[in-house]
Design an enzyme around this catalytic site. Sequence first.
Site, PDB file in Angstrom:
ATOM      1  N   LYS A 185      47.244  45.049  30.176  1.00 36.06           N
ATOM      2  CA  LYS A 185      46.458  45.426  31.677  1.00 36.06           C
ATOM      3  C   LYS A 185      45.865  43.963  32.300  1.00 36.06           C
ATOM      4  CE  LYS A 185      41.666  45.420  32.518  1.00 36.06           C
ATOM      5  NZ  LYS A 185      39.579  45.558  32.047  1.00 36.06           N
ATOM      6  N   ARG A 195      35.347  48.594  40.920  1.00 36.65           N
ATOM      7  CA  ARG A 195      34.289  47.297  40.610  1.00 36.65           C
ATOM      8  C   ARG A 195      33.476  48.290  41.775  1.00 36.65           C
ATOM      9  NH1 ARG A 195      39.229  42.441  40.716  1.00 36.65           N
ATOM     10  NH2 ARG A 195      39.541  43.054  38.807  1.00 36.65           N
ATOM     11  N   ARG A 207      40.207  37.184  38.043  1.00 38.83           N
ATOM     12  CA  ARG A 207      40.561  37.805  36.611  1.00 38.83           C
ATOM     13  C   ARG A 207      41.867  37.493  35.843  1.00 38.83           C
ATOM     14  NH1 ARG A 207      37.365  42.888  36.752  1.00 38.83           N
ATOM     15  NH2 ARG A 207      35.201  41.846  36.119  1.00 38.83           N
ATOM     16  N   GLU A 223      52.064  41.505  24.059  1.00 44.76           N
ATOM     17  CA  GLU A 223      50.857  41.463  24.212  1.00 44.76           C
ATOM     18  C   GLU A 223      50.374  42.306  22.763  1.00 44.76           C
ATOM     19  OE1 GLU A 223      48.308  39.037  25.009  1.00 44.76           O
ATOM     20  OE2 GLU A 223      48.862  38.287  26.729  1.00 44.76           O
ATOM     21  N   LYS A 238      46.874  50.433  31.762  1.00 44.51           N
ATOM     22  CA  LYS A 238      46.099  49.933  32.575  1.00 44.51           C
ATOM     23  C   LYS A 238      46.692  49.228  33.593  1.00 44.51           C
ATOM     24  CE  LYS A 238      41.324  49.800  34.211  1.00 44.51           C
ATOM     25  NZ  LYS A 238      40.272  49.947  33.965  1.00 44.51           N
ATOM     26  N   TYR A 303      40.160  60.140  36.746  1.00 38.92           N
ATOM     27  CA  TYR A 303      39.250  60.873  37.167  1.00 38.92           C
ATOM     28  C   TYR A 303      39.290  62.302  37.550  1.00 38.92           C
ATOM     29  CZ  TYR A 303      37.668  55.922  36.813  1.00 38.92           C
ATOM     30  OH  TYR A 303      37.736  54.595  36.689  1.00 38.92           O
TER      31      TYR A 303
END
Length: 312
Positions: A185, A195, A207, A223, A238, A303
Amino acid sequence: MRSLVRETHLHPGALIYPLFVCEGEGVRKPVSSMPGVFNVSVDEAVKEMEECASLGIGGVLLFGLPESKDEVGTGAYADDGIVQRALRAMKASPASKKLVLIGDVCLCEYTSHGHCGIVTRQGDDFGVENDPTLELLAKTAVSQALAGADIVAPSDMMDGRVAAIRAALDKHGFSGTPVMSYAAKFASAFYGPFREAADSAPQFGDRRTYQMDGANLREAMREIEQDISEGADMLLMKPAMPYLDVIREARNRFDLPMGAYQVSGEYSMMHAAFERGWLEPERTMLESLLCLRRGGADFIVTYFAKDAAKLL
């Protein structure tokens, strides 16, 4: 003949629809930056899940908007948290047997500061504490499994979270509950509309200390390897389209089921072009999803899931 020899296929069962669940009853609050997306109360979320099931969609991914927030994100792991209540209500519907219910495991929607972990501050400086956050993420995953989640999906990007969640799930009798890790991510500009939808923007800082640098493909592979070694059952990448090379590289290297999250910014910028007549909506939507499948994603969080399923 084109259909007969087609190499890559889209089908509704490979789509996952995100839901933003809020307090109240009969609530369908539009998200201004994401046309067709709403904050919905638990009763409306159940209706959304039932519609997804009727369309043959593979699953729904739940995010929570709690009534109140605090420094340690208590609402994320509370027994009566908003996602926990939504999961129980959905499990009571026969339609829940036709798809999977996935709980997003993170603290950012529940913390007053908007970060994904416990924050310590010293003057103007702050730090997000990795290790103390792991216990809260594990508690969140267990509480969601108790409420009926079929899959838990940690999206926080703390190191060691998969191992902590796996151990906690096993300890509480949920050894059969899979962990779908947001394994790669990235700290991306494409999360902006989300957000607003999830009311999760950081109140200070950003972040980048825990989400990945978009320049680093090899680090992304490390990762992913780490999450697999800790017990991840599924992977989620993502964002999606801006990181197709990462998806393809991960598909070439790893055999776990892998999905791509077509994030809010991808969705919103296409809708902006649709509204101006610059792109044909149906063809663009399906092509954007097909490229993710061709790139190596077994399933797609999007979505567009309901709209795409109706066409497919």
